[in-house]
Design an enzyme around this catalytic site. Structure first.
Site, short mmCIF file in Angstrom:
data_model
loop_
_atom_site.label_atom_id
_atom_site.label_comp_id
_atom_site.label_asym_id
_atom_site.label_seq_id
_atom_site.Cartn_x
_atom_site.Cartn_y
_atom_site.Cartn_z
N ASN A 7 3.94 22.40 41.69
CA ASN A 7 2.82 22.19 40.77
C ASN A 7 1.60 21.93 41.65
O ASN A 7 1.54 20.92 42.35
CB ASN A 7 3.08 21.01 39.84
CG ASN A 7 1.93 20.76 38.88
OD1 ASN A 7 0.76 20.78 39.25
ND2 ASN A 7 2.26 20.48 37.62
N ASN A 9 -1.63 21.73 40.70
CA ASN A 9 -2.74 21.01 40.06
C ASN A 9 -4.07 21.72 40.34
O ASN A 9 -5.06 21.11 40.74
CB ASN A 9 -2.79 19.56 40.53
CG ASN A 9 -3.68 18.69 39.64
OD1 ASN A 9 -4.00 19.06 38.52
ND2 ASN A 9 -4.08 17.54 40.15
N GLU A 35 0.62 24.89 36.91
CA GLU A 35 -0.76 24.38 36.78
C GLU A 35 -1.73 25.15 37.67
O GLU A 35 -2.40 24.58 38.53
CB GLU A 35 -0.83 22.87 37.08
CG GLU A 35 -0.57 22.02 35.85
CD GLU A 35 -1.19 20.63 35.93
OE1 GLU A 35 -2.25 20.42 35.31
OE2 GLU A 35 -0.59 19.76 36.60
N ASP A 148 7.84 22.20 36.65
CA ASP A 148 7.48 20.83 36.30
C ASP A 148 7.98 20.61 34.88
O ASP A 148 7.39 21.10 33.92
CB ASP A 148 5.96 20.67 36.39
CG ASP A 148 5.49 19.29 35.97
OD1 ASP A 148 6.35 18.47 35.58
OD2 ASP A 148 4.27 19.04 36.02
N ASN A 150 8.28 17.59 33.49
CA ASN A 150 7.66 16.40 32.92
C ASN A 150 8.67 15.44 32.31
O ASN A 150 8.37 14.75 31.33
CB ASN A 150 6.58 16.78 31.90
CG ASN A 150 5.22 16.98 32.55
OD1 ASN A 150 4.75 16.13 33.30
ND2 ASN A 150 4.58 18.11 32.26
N ASP A 245 -1.04 16.30 43.25
CA ASP A 245 -0.36 15.05 42.94
C ASP A 245 1.16 15.26 42.89
O ASP A 245 1.92 14.31 42.74
CB ASP A 245 -0.86 14.43 41.63
CG ASP A 245 -0.90 15.40 40.47
OD1 ASP A 245 -0.67 16.61 40.67
OD2 ASP A 245 -1.18 14.95 39.33
N HIS A 246 1.60 16.53 43.01
CA HIS A 246 3.01 16.88 43.16
C HIS A 246 3.25 17.33 44.60
O HIS A 246 2.32 17.72 45.30
CB HIS A 246 3.39 18.03 42.24
CG HIS A 246 3.33 17.72 40.78
ND1 HIS A 246 4.46 17.62 39.98
CD2 HIS A 246 2.27 17.51 39.96
CE1 HIS A 246 4.09 17.36 38.75
NE2 HIS A 246 2.77 17.29 38.70
#
Length: 256
Positions: A7, A9, A35, A148, A150, A245-246
């Protein structure tokens, strides 16, 4: 065969931080990205076909939102964009590529953390996606779903599990759904199978010092059908450089 799930982002942001350079060093055969946060018109040729790889992507209608892609050294035999669900397909959450007997899917499960409305949308996606996963499992193909999700499945998958029991991503209904996917439908969680006692966090909040203190969540997975899962040799999480952030999840398979 090396397959990476990441991911990013935002593919433009990650590229500016050296993500494509990382892919060159990683020497992956297939890369699943989530993302993208970009429409096709926003992506450079390098973002569409990094290192000359074949690219397939599913972008969201909303600018700067969601989007998934699959990059591969080998040209896919077939590509599927979306699931035929107008509401979720508009968010760019699913792309599938077939390579002979192998199917690789890049998935971005909705997050429910922003509002109760989005949590209900996440539950809706889970309900609709479960039969898809059942059908895939019985298709006689070797299938890998990277992405991802989640959802942190078990206590070991989240540092502060006690404090998140009522939060999206660690709700009992979400965890039970993932248990059903694994225990009833027969999908194999590659990281947890290879490393039963290593947390394997892949996401850290931008709040506080979560990354520095490794207060993370494991919400990025390789879920595979049993025949492919048996080929998994080793896995790792790349944290030397922070592109998002991943962190990228890398798995090596002795396949075919």
């Amino acid at each position: 065969m090396r397959i990476i799930s990441a991911n990013v982002n935002g593919i433009r942001s990650a590229t500016s931080k050296g993500f494509i350079d990382y892919l060159a060093l990683a020497q992956a055969d297939i890369v699943c990205v989530q993302e993208l946060k970009a429409q096709e018109a926003d992506m450079t040729e390098e973002m569409k076909h990094p290192l000359g790889m074949h690219g397939a992507w599913h972008t969201a209608l909303k600018r700067g939102y969601s989007g998934v892609a699959i990059y591969s050294k080998q040209q896919p035999d077939a590509i599927q964009i979306g699931l035929g669900w107008e509401d979720f397909d508009q968010e760019g959450r699913y792309v599938r590529a077939d390579f002979g007997q192998l199917t690789v899917i890049s998935l971005y499960m909705p997050s429910g953390s922003s509002s109760e409305e989005r949590q209900q949308a996440k539950f809706c996606f889970m309900d609709k996606f479960l039969p898809i996963m059942r059908d895939l499992q019985t298709s006689q193909r070797d299938i890998l779903i990277c992405g991802d999700w989640n959802i942190a499945h078990q206590n070991i998958d989240i540092k502060n599990w006690r404090g998140n029991l009522k939060n999206s991503g660690f709700l009992p209904e979400e965890r039970q759904w993932l248990s059903q996917v694994i225990n009833e439908l027969g999908w194999v969680d590659i990281w947890r199978t290879l490393y039963p006692e290593i947390p394997g966090y892949t996401w850290w909040s931008n709040r506080g010092q979560a990354y520095a203190k490794d207060v993370g969540w494991r919400i990025d997975y390789h879920l595979a059908t049993p025949n492919l899962a048996a080929c998994a040799q080793q896995a790792s999480i790349y944290k030397d450089v922070k592109y998002s952030d991943h962190a990228p999840l890398i798995v090596d398979y002795a396949y075919p």
